[in-house]
Design a protein around this motif. Structure first.
Motif: not given
Length: 215
Positions: A60-83
């Protein structure tokens, strides 16, 4: 005992039973939610904890900490770069498997950071990743363990190949493309990593050309 007292006692017992049923239902619902969210990580954490209650409290503590993160989606350009970067890692594996695994570790860590997860402490990484990426967390653990052995020269070539497969599992999960095979899926759909020919007797192990690497 008077009839009135009997009625009061019956009412009290019924109320207590209803409260117990509600509490049990709440705990059962929370347990099912945690098991669904964390998958095999639920059993691991609960098994390592002093009690099921303590383990579930940690999740439950992990879930709460995760909820406080500012997660970011990757742009198509960044996905292509990582691939593209991952394809380079697989090419590198043919001639330098140890270095390829080290590069894979760095690439996965960079992707973890770019998505908004903490990267300073390995255990903290595992804890926060377990909330949304529980199904590939075991791959990351295995890859990390092999990577650590590789640093001290105790990993064989096949170990290193497996490390790359494991790294790619979490990598694909974080990238959101080419999801890895889940338990029970058909064989032959796992991430592919080039094999490395170790000597002239390994005629059954093909070495892909640099312009024809695996996916």
């Amino acid at each position: 005992m008077s009839p009135t007292l009997v009625i009061i006692l019956v009412v009290v017992v019924v109320v207590l039973l209803v409260i117990a049923a509600i509490v049990f239902g709440v705990h059962a619902s929370r347990r099912r939610r945690l098991q669904k969210t964390f998958g095999p990580e639920y059993d691991r954490v609960v098994g390592d904890a002093d009690s099921r209650t303590a383990g579930e409290r940690e999740l439950e503590e992990r879930r709460k900490r995760h909820a406080g993160l500012e997660l970011k989606a990757l742009s198509a350009q960044n996905k292509a770069r990582y691939s593209a970067a991952w394809e380079e890692v697989q090419i590198q594996f043919v001639d330098a498997p140890e270095q390829a695994v080290a590069t894979a570790d760095e690439l996965v860590t960079r992707l973890i950071a770019e998505r908004g997860y903490p990267t300073g402490d390995y255990d903290e990484q595992l804890a926060t990743l377990s909330v949304a990426h529980a199904r590939t967390l075991g791959h990351y653990r295995d890859a990390h363990a092999i990577s650590e052995r590789s640093r001290i020269g105790e990993a064989e070539t096949e170990d290193l190949r497996q490390a790359l497969v494991h790294y790619r599992a979490l990598f694909a999960d974080l990238l959101g493309e080419n999801p890895v095979r889940s338990e029970g899926a058909a064989p032959g759909t796992e991430p592919d990593v080039p094999s490395q020919k170790t000597d002239d007797h390994d005629s059954d192990v093909a070495v892909p050309r640099r312009d024809a690497t695996s996916r």
